[in-house]
Design an enzyme around this catalytic site. Structure first.
Site, PDB file in Angstrom:
ATOM      1  N   SER A  56       0.854  -1.196   0.000  1.00  0.00           N
ATOM      2  CA  SER A  56       0.000   0.000   0.000  1.00  0.00           C
ATOM      3  C   SER A  56       0.887   1.242   0.000  1.00  0.00           C
ATOM      4  CB  SER A  56      -0.896   0.011   1.242  1.00  0.00           C
ATOM      5  OG  SER A  56      -0.103   0.244   2.396  1.00  0.00           O
ATOM      6  N   ASP A  93      -0.996  -1.449  -4.066  1.00  0.00           N
ATOM      7  CA  ASP A  93      -2.372  -1.641  -3.587  1.00  0.00           C
ATOM      8  C   ASP A  93      -3.011  -0.259  -3.362  1.00  0.00           C
ATOM      9  OD1 ASP A  93      -4.539  -3.082  -2.585  1.00  0.00           O
ATOM     10  OD2 ASP A  93      -3.735  -3.133  -0.540  1.00  0.00           O
ATOM     11  N   ASP A 115      -7.075   3.292  -7.845  1.00  0.00           N
ATOM     12  CA  ASP A 115      -8.383   3.177  -7.196  1.00  0.00           C
ATOM     13  C   ASP A 115      -9.132   4.509  -7.297  1.00  0.00           C
ATOM     14  OD1 ASP A 115     -10.567   2.843  -5.637  1.00  0.00           O
ATOM     15  OD2 ASP A 115      -9.487   2.288  -3.805  1.00  0.00           O
ATOM     16  N   HIS A 189     -12.895  -3.974   4.046  1.00  0.00           N
ATOM     17  CA  HIS A 189     -11.547  -3.971   4.640  1.00  0.00           C
ATOM     18  C   HIS A 189     -11.584  -4.057   6.162  1.00  0.00           C
ATOM     19  CE1 HIS A 189     -10.600  -2.137   0.643  1.00  0.00           C
ATOM     20  NE2 HIS A 189      -9.597  -2.973   0.760  1.00  0.00           N
ATOM     21  N   GLY A 190     -10.511  -4.582   6.715  1.00  0.00           N
ATOM     22  CA  GLY A 190     -10.340  -4.561   8.167  1.00  0.00           C
ATOM     23  C   GLY A 190     -10.886  -5.801   8.860  1.00  0.00           C
ATOM     24  N   HIS A 232     -11.218  -7.395  -3.013  1.00  0.00           N
ATOM     25  CA  HIS A 232     -10.510  -6.789  -1.872  1.00  0.00           C
ATOM     26  C   HIS A 232     -11.223  -7.228  -0.590  1.00  0.00           C
ATOM     27  CE1 HIS A 232      -7.790  -3.666  -3.691  1.00  0.00           C
ATOM     28  NE2 HIS A 232      -8.365  -4.208  -4.737  1.00  0.00           N
ATOM     29  N   GLY A 233     -10.646  -6.838   0.545  1.00  0.00           N
ATOM     30  CA  GLY A 233     -11.323  -7.040   1.831  1.00  0.00           C
ATOM     31  C   GLY A 233     -11.718  -8.484   2.079  1.00  0.00           C
ATOM     32  N   ILE A 276      -5.587 -10.189   0.839  1.00  0.00           N
ATOM     33  CA  ILE A 276      -5.616 -10.543   2.265  1.00  0.00           C
ATOM     34  C   ILE A 276      -4.508  -9.795   3.009  1.00  0.00           C
ATOM     35  CG2 ILE A 276      -5.291 -12.445   3.911  1.00  0.00           C
ATOM     36  CD1 ILE A 276      -6.493 -14.259   1.580  1.00  0.00           C
TER      37      ILE A 276
HETATM   38  O1  G3H Z   1      -6.663  -2.105   1.788  1.00  0.00           O
HETATM   39  C1  G3H Z   1      -5.841  -1.703   2.610  1.00  0.00           C
HETATM   40  C2  G3H Z   1      -4.717  -2.598   3.010  1.00  0.00           C
HETATM   41  O2  G3H Z   1      -5.101  -3.451   4.056  1.00  0.00           O
HETATM   42  C3  G3H Z   1      -3.499  -1.781   3.345  1.00  0.00           C
HETATM   43  O3  G3H Z   1      -3.619  -1.128   4.563  1.00  0.00           O
HETATM   44  O4  G3H Z   1      -2.913   1.226   4.118  1.00  0.00           O
HETATM   45  O5  G3H Z   1      -2.824   0.264   6.431  1.00  0.00           O
HETATM   46  O6  G3H Z   1      -1.190  -0.470   4.689  1.00  0.00           O
HETATM   47  P1  G3H Z   1      -2.580   0.062   4.969  1.00  0.00           P
HETATM   48  P1  13P Z   2      -8.518  -7.279   4.400  1.00  0.00           P
HETATM   49  O1  13P Z   2      -8.554  -6.102   5.324  1.00  0.00           O
HETATM   50  O2  13P Z   2      -9.807  -8.035   4.423  1.00  0.00           O
HETATM   51  O3  13P Z   2      -7.358  -8.179   4.655  1.00  0.00           O
HETATM   52  O4  13P Z   2      -8.370  -6.710   2.891  1.00  0.00           O
HETATM   53  C1  13P Z   2      -7.108  -6.352   2.380  1.00  0.00           C
HETATM   54  C2  13P Z   2      -7.195  -5.621   1.089  1.00  0.00           C
HETATM   55  O5  13P Z   2      -8.201  -5.572   0.423  1.00  0.00           O
HETATM   56  C3  13P Z   2      -5.967  -4.948   0.639  1.00  0.00           C
HETATM   57  O6  13P Z   2      -6.191  -4.201  -0.514  1.00  0.00           O
HETATM   58 ZN    ZN Z   3      -8.138  -3.314  -0.640  1.00  0.00          ZN
END
Ligand code: G3H
Ligand code: 13P
Ligand code: ZN
Length: 330
Positions: A56, A93, A115, A189-190, A232-233, A276
């Site tokens: 990311s 990402d 995105d 997400h999360g 995603h997510g 993931i």
């Molecule tokens: O979709 C988001 C990913 O889980 C990345 O999260 O921006 O905290 O690295 P982050």
């Molecule tokens: P999760 O938070 O479900 O692991 O999703 C991760 C994701 O979509 C990263 O782009």
């Molecule tokens: Zn994502």
């Protein structure tokens, strides 16, 4: 300019074509540090799975762009040293600007996501098209997104999910030239993917989330047959890790993820990349908390990051073999 081919990486084109034909999905695992990367490579080499190493913009800032590029090169060499060359992609990402995507392409990424899902439709089209035109000059593949996931995407948070509208996908793919499309069918997400009110409870009081909208996925597949779809997510938020974290002093109320059977079903469709991140965070945190709680005198980072790495490796191997179906596909 560093071309990804010089790092031994591949773009996602062949990977996705094979995954759709074979009825499995490529794992896209996020990483920010050495132990996460080691665990991903060890698990994917052992299970002979192709892999997308996902970074990311926050992770890139955290780890440093130069270090990351060299870690990806190191990952290719490490897989070789472990005895089996697997296809490895380095993917941005949730890229949010053309400039960030360009910078990643110029520093060795073989795939980027732009995105624009939160933008008005025509702006999303224009931004995604601009990134595709630049990326394709360097043979880098591009993921776009239509529809908004509930939860947190980097700095943008959405309380509700706006499912992808199937009537937009064909036009979007045609106008942008994008190589794959992330869609919203109920993942998020999360670690709290649904509110308790959205869930039912089983006999043990465990929250059961509403099912993914496979009807929307099917409608999308009809309109763009054989086109690579991304979810995603898609963490499952294993209860085992949530319990372990809470047993050793943490607090993660209302944790709920996407059930593995639903992801397995999705992987058999045109969904050929499954993202993931949260599950890895949970596994790592659980293992570290356990060591620190049981051995309060321990202060050598290798003594808690080592077990965390083992836990991660086990998690990723399990996903490849039993959820995504990517094992033995490298
Ligand atoms: O979709 C988001 C990913 O889980 C990345 O999260 O921006 O905290 O690295 P982050
Ligand atoms: P999760 O938070 O479900 O692991 O999703 C991760 C994701 O979509 C990263 O782009
Ligand atoms: Zn994502």
């Amino acid at each position: 300019m560093t071309n990804y081919k010089d790092l031994g990486l591949v773009n996602t084109r062949d990977m996705f074509a094979k995954a759709i034909k074979g009825g499995y999905a490529i794992p896209a695992y996020n990483f920010n540090n050495l132990e996460q990367l080691q665990a991903i490579i060890q698990a994917c080499v052992e299970t002979k799975s192709p892999v997308i190493l996902q970074v990311s913009s926050g992770a890139r800032k955290y780890a440093n762009a130069n270090l990351l590029r060299n870690m990806a090169r190191g990952a290719v060499e490490y897989a070789h040293e472990l005895g089996f060359d697997i296809p490895i992609t380095l993917h941005l990402d949730h890229g949010d600007t053309f400039e960030l995507c360009k910078d990643c392409i110029e520093s060795g990424f073989s795939s980027v996501m732009i995105d624009g899902s939160h933008l008005p439709y025509e702006e999303n089209v224009a931004l995604t098209k601009k990134v595709c035109e630049y990326a394709h000059k360097h043979d880098v593949t591009v993921e776009g997104e239509l529809g908004i996931l509930a939860g947190v995407e980097d700095d943008v948070s959405h309380e509700v999910s706006h499912y992808t509208m199937p009537e937009e996908v064909e036009d979007f793919v045609k106008k942008t030239g994008v190589d794959s499309l992330a869609i919203s069918i109920g993942t998020s997400h999360g670690r709290t993917k649904f509110t308790p009110e959205q869930c039912t409870k089983n006999a043990d009081g465990v929250l059961i989330p509403p099912p993914l909208r496979f009807d929307i996925l099917e409608e999308i597949e009809k309109r763009i047959p054989g086109f690579p779809i991304v979810l995603h997510g898609s963490s499952s938020v294993p209860i085992k890790y949530v319990n372990m974290i809470e047993q050793y002093g943490g607090s993660l109320p209302n944790s709920v993820g996407i059930p593995e059977e639903q992801l397995r079903k999705a992987a058999k469709s045109a969904v050929c990349k499954i993202n993931i991140d949260s599950d890895g965070r949970l596994a790592m945190t659980a293992a570290i908390r356990k060591v620190l709680a049981e051995q309060p005198e321990e202060f050598d980072p290798r003594k808690y990051l080592g077990p965390a790495r083992e836990e991660l490796k086990e998690l990723y191997s399990h996903k490849n073999k039993n959820v995504l179906g990517s094992a033995n596909q490298a």
